[in-house]
Design a protein around this motif. Structure first.
Motif, mmCIF file in Angstrom:
data_model
loop_
_atom_site.group_PDB
_atom_site.id
_atom_site.type_symbol
_atom_site.label_atom_id
_atom_site.label_comp_id
_atom_site.label_asym_id
_atom_site.label_seq_id
_atom_site.Cartn_x
_atom_site.Cartn_y
_atom_site.Cartn_z
ATOM 1 N N PRO A 1 0.716 -1.262 0.063
ATOM 2 C CA PRO A 1 -0.282 -0.006 -0.064
ATOM 3 C C PRO A 1 0.974 1.198 -0.018
ATOM 4 O O PRO A 1 1.832 1.329 0.595
ATOM 5 N N VAL A 2 0.416 2.324 -0.493
ATOM 6 C CA VAL A 2 0.973 3.704 -0.512
ATOM 7 C C VAL A 2 0.266 4.872 0.169
ATOM 8 O O VAL A 2 -0.921 4.863 -0.253
ATOM 9 N N PRO B 1 4.885 25.447 -13.201
ATOM 10 C CA PRO B 1 4.601 26.612 -14.015
ATOM 11 C C PRO B 1 3.328 26.550 -14.843
ATOM 12 O O PRO B 1 3.068 25.329 -14.892
ATOM 13 N N SER B 2 2.256 27.304 -14.957
ATOM 14 C CA SER B 2 1.041 27.263 -15.840
ATOM 15 C C SER B 2 0.946 28.522 -16.459
ATOM 16 O O SER B 2 1.339 29.734 -16.029
ATOM 17 N N GLY B 3 0.133 28.507 -17.692
ATOM 18 C CA GLY B 3 0.013 29.511 -18.478
ATOM 19 C C GLY B 3 -0.716 30.641 -17.743
ATOM 20 O O GLY B 3 -1.771 30.405 -17.139
ATOM 21 N N SER B 4 -0.241 31.869 -17.934
ATOM 22 C CA SER B 4 -0.679 33.060 -17.078
ATOM 23 C C SER B 4 -1.099 32.908 -15.636
ATOM 24 O O SER B 4 -1.809 33.676 -15.127
ATOM 25 N N ASN B 5 -0.387 31.795 -15.021
ATOM 26 C CA ASN B 5 -0.280 31.519 -13.523
ATOM 27 C C ASN B 5 -1.850 31.294 -13.248
ATOM 28 O O ASN B 5 -2.115 31.711 -12.027
ATOM 29 N N ARG B 6 -2.776 30.621 -14.205
ATOM 30 C CA ARG B 6 -4.099 30.358 -13.931
ATOM 31 C C ARG B 6 -4.291 29.336 -12.874
ATOM 32 O O ARG B 6 -5.294 29.193 -12.112
ATOM 33 N N GLN B 7 -3.581 28.285 -13.083
ATOM 34 C CA GLN B 7 -3.580 27.248 -11.909
ATOM 35 C C GLN B 7 -4.903 26.513 -12.098
ATOM 36 O O GLN B 7 -5.545 26.308 -11.280
ATOM 37 N N THR B 8 -5.563 26.336 -13.303
ATOM 38 C CA THR B 8 -6.552 25.594 -13.349
ATOM 39 C C THR B 8 -6.505 24.178 -13.558
ATOM 40 O O THR B 8 -7.287 23.355 -14.155
ATOM 41 N N TRP B 9 -5.771 23.726 -12.717
ATOM 42 C CA TRP B 9 -5.498 22.073 -12.527
ATOM 43 C C TRP B 9 -6.307 21.640 -11.648
ATOM 44 O O TRP B 9 -6.627 22.202 -10.401
ATOM 45 N N HIS B 10 -6.571 20.431 -11.762
ATOM 46 C CA HIS B 10 -7.495 19.530 -10.624
ATOM 47 C C HIS B 10 -6.705 17.890 -10.564
ATOM 48 O O HIS B 10 -6.318 17.695 -11.779
ATOM 49 N N TRP B 11 -6.637 17.337 -9.645
ATOM 50 C CA TRP B 11 -5.808 16.114 -9.414
ATOM 51 C C TRP B 11 -6.753 15.100 -8.862
ATOM 52 O O TRP B 11 -7.363 15.135 -7.814
ATOM 53 N N LEU B 12 -7.020 13.927 -9.842
ATOM 54 C CA LEU B 12 -7.909 12.928 -9.052
ATOM 55 C C LEU B 12 -6.807 11.733 -8.894
ATOM 56 O O LEU B 12 -5.626 11.440 -9.464
ATOM 57 N N VAL B 13 -6.856 11.458 -7.522
ATOM 58 C CA VAL B 13 -6.271 10.071 -6.825
ATOM 59 C C VAL B 13 -7.228 9.144 -6.721
ATOM 60 O O VAL B 13 -8.131 9.188 -6.091
ATOM 61 N N ILE B 14 -7.057 7.963 -7.515
ATOM 62 C CA ILE B 14 -8.159 6.783 -7.498
ATOM 63 C C ILE B 14 -7.300 5.720 -6.652
ATOM 64 O O ILE B 14 -6.404 5.172 -7.189
ATOM 65 N N THR B 15 -7.846 5.346 -5.606
ATOM 66 C CA THR B 15 -7.545 3.967 -4.824
ATOM 67 C C THR B 15 -8.632 2.978 -4.651
ATOM 68 O O THR B 15 -8.576 1.954 -4.353
ATOM 69 N N VAL C 1 -2.529 12.917 -18.334
ATOM 70 C CA VAL C 1 -1.763 11.810 -18.417
ATOM 71 C C VAL C 1 -2.472 10.782 -17.278
ATOM 72 O O VAL C 1 -3.247 11.523 -16.295
ATOM 73 N N LEU C 2 -2.279 9.324 -17.283
ATOM 74 C CA LEU C 2 -2.813 8.655 -16.421
ATOM 75 C C LEU C 2 -1.195 8.069 -15.581
ATOM 76 O O LEU C 2 -0.455 7.551 -16.400
ATOM 77 N N ILE C 3 -1.129 8.335 -14.243
ATOM 78 C CA ILE C 3 0.110 8.240 -13.808
ATOM 79 C C ILE C 3 -0.173 7.002 -12.632
ATOM 80 O O ILE C 3 -0.414 7.287 -11.559
ATOM 81 N N PRO C 4 0.174 5.754 -12.910
ATOM 82 C CA PRO C 4 0.194 4.524 -11.989
ATOM 83 C C PRO C 4 1.361 4.896 -10.994
ATOM 84 O O PRO C 4 2.410 5.253 -11.289
ATOM 85 N N THR C 5 0.965 4.841 -9.715
ATOM 86 C CA THR C 5 1.945 5.165 -8.580
ATOM 87 C C THR C 5 2.148 3.825 -7.639
ATOM 88 O O THR C 5 1.132 3.257 -7.041
ATOM 89 N N ALA C 6 3.154 3.390 -7.218
ATOM 90 C CA ALA C 6 3.648 2.368 -6.295
ATOM 91 C C ALA C 6 5.182 2.272 -5.884
ATOM 92 O O ALA C 6 5.864 2.910 -6.600
ATOM 93 N N TYR C 7 5.266 1.598 -4.812
ATOM 94 C CA TYR C 7 6.644 1.288 -4.522
ATOM 95 C C TYR C 7 7.109 0.528 -5.503
ATOM 96 O O TYR C 7 6.392 -0.071 -6.202
ATOM 97 N N TYR C 8 8.467 0.499 -5.918
ATOM 98 C CA TYR C 8 9.067 -0.288 -6.872
ATOM 99 C C TYR C 8 10.070 -1.234 -6.148
ATOM 100 O O TYR C 8 10.352 -0.969 -4.939
#
Length: 214
Positions: A27-28, A44-58, A185-192
């Protein structure tokens, strides 16, 4: 916060896409993922707008569903004429490497559902339209790569994948995304497993560097 003993250059040159060596059983901690995202938000983001959102799926069922879509895309990709293992069929030096890439892509395609954490950086976009999209995606991809670097510094492996986007609409519906939220992108994340990460073979800089024009 505990990080690996890496110099900045070592971090930048040894952060690799990890597929076969992701630990699918360990588990992480959510706190570790949050740390990585907090660092990614400094990008950085264009015009410093920071219109990002992050989905973390467990959630196991949602990971399984996304893994199923990803697996379908991988299977179609590997059957296509542009599959990684065939891209350099006429280049004896690069063909073996790309064939190994194709094998590892297939491996992850069959196991994406088992990766403990799936991360999808998203961007709020009114309309992509017909304009040059470099400025749009340039507002989220640096942040996504910063996440991968932060994960590597904390002993986590990641993979940079985009084949899930074939089913972007289906995955958006699965995760309840608003219409103006686009996945990157889709970023799978785990210990290695193991610790032998090293710089990858790349083209000599003189083959790609152009001074004052092409």
């Amino acid at each position: 916060m505990t990080t690996l003993d890496l110099t900045p250059d070592e971090l930048l040159t040894t952060t690799r896409t990890v597929r076969k060596r992701l630990d699918l059983e360990r588990p992480v901690p959510q706190e570790l993922i949050r740390e990585c995202i907090e660092i990614a938000l400094q990008a950085p983001s264009g015009s410093n707008r920071q219109t990002w959102h992050w989905l973390v799926i467990t959630d196991q069922e949602k990971r399984a569903a996304i893994g199923e879509y990803y697996g379908r895309s991988v299977a179609a990709y590997l059957k296509s004429s542009g599959a990684a293992g065939r891209l350099y069929a006429d280049d004896p030096e690069r063909a073996p490497v790309q064939q190994r890439v194709g094998t590892s892509v297939e491996y992850l395609g069959e196991r994406m559902r088992e990766v403990p954490v799936l991360v999808i950086p998203c961007l709020q976009v009114r309309s992509l339209g017909a304009v040059n999209q470099a400025g749009t995606w340039g507002s989220i991809l640096p942040s996504a790569w910063s996440y991968c670097l932060a994960a590597r510094a904390r002993g986590l492996g990641t993979a940079w994948t985009t084949l899930h986007l074939t089913y972007e609409q289906e995955i958006s519906e699965l995760l309840g995304l608003p219409e103006d939220i686009r996945q990157s992108v889709l970023i799978p994340t785990a210990y290695y497993t193991g610790d032998t990460f090293k710089p990858a073979a790349r083209q000599p800089v003189d083959e790609v560097l152009h001074l004052d024009g092409w």
